[in-house]
Design a protein around this motif. Structure first.
Motif, short mmCIF file in Angstrom:
data_model
loop_
_atom_site.label_atom_id
_atom_site.label_comp_id
_atom_site.label_asym_id
_atom_site.label_seq_id
_atom_site.Cartn_x
_atom_site.Cartn_y
_atom_site.Cartn_z
N VAL A 18 43.04 50.04 42.49
CA VAL A 18 42.27 49.30 41.48
C VAL A 18 42.02 47.86 41.92
CG1 VAL A 18 42.39 48.37 39.13
CG2 VAL A 18 42.97 50.76 39.55
N LEU A 19 43.06 47.21 42.44
CA LEU A 19 42.90 45.82 42.87
C LEU A 19 41.97 45.69 44.08
CD1 LEU A 19 46.50 44.42 42.38
CD2 LEU A 19 44.48 44.04 40.97
N ALA A 24 36.85 43.97 46.15
CA ALA A 24 35.64 44.31 46.91
C ALA A 24 34.38 44.07 46.08
CB ALA A 24 35.70 45.75 47.38
N THR A 25 34.42 44.43 44.81
CA THR A 25 33.26 44.23 43.95
C THR A 25 32.97 42.75 43.76
OG1 THR A 25 33.79 46.27 42.78
CG2 THR A 25 32.29 44.76 41.69
N SER A 32 26.32 38.53 47.62
CA SER A 32 24.94 38.95 47.38
C SER A 32 24.09 37.82 46.80
CB SER A 32 24.91 40.16 46.46
OG SER A 32 25.37 39.81 45.16
N LYS A 33 24.70 36.86 46.14
CA LYS A 33 23.93 35.75 45.58
C LYS A 33 23.56 34.71 46.63
CE LYS A 33 25.50 36.02 40.86
NZ LYS A 33 25.87 35.25 39.69
N THR A 45 27.11 46.52 56.52
CA THR A 45 27.41 47.37 57.68
C THR A 45 28.80 47.10 58.22
OG1 THR A 45 25.06 47.36 58.24
CG2 THR A 45 26.60 48.04 59.96
N ALA A 46 29.18 45.83 58.35
CA ALA A 46 30.52 45.49 58.83
C ALA A 46 31.58 45.99 57.86
CB ALA A 46 30.63 43.99 59.02
N ASP A 47 31.32 45.87 56.56
CA ASP A 47 32.27 46.34 55.56
C ASP A 47 32.45 47.86 55.64
OD1 ASP A 47 34.00 46.03 53.31
OD2 ASP A 47 32.39 46.85 52.06
#
Length: 77
Positions: A18-19, A24-25, A32-33, A45-47
């Motif tokens: 969960v953590l 990650a989110t 993304s911002k 891609t790296a992730d």
């Protein structure tokens, strides 16, 4: 005693999942911002590559722990 250790280990395992998901989110939302589309594509891609290698690095470990031929008292405590 063994049942208690298994229960606690299960709780920590689910809490870890969960953590990791929350972290990650939040990282994805923050990046993304501030990144443009091409750099964000490289980031994703790296992730994915890191997640792929992490997943395959953990394969076999749980099977080894579950399928032990000899169980000693020190291992269970």
């Amino acid at each position: 005693m063994l049942l208690r250790n298994i229960f606690i280990s299960g709780i920590w395992s689910y809490l870890n999942i969960v953590l990791k998901g929350i972290f990650a989110t939040s990282v994805v939302l923050i990046f993304s911002k501030y990144l443009d589309v091409t750099v964000y594509g490289y980031f994703v891609t790296a992730d994915l590559i890191i997640s792929f290698f992490s997943f395959f690095g953990e394969i076999g470990l749980t099977n080894y722990i579950i399928n032990r031929n000899e169980i000693d008292n020190k291992f269970l405590l």
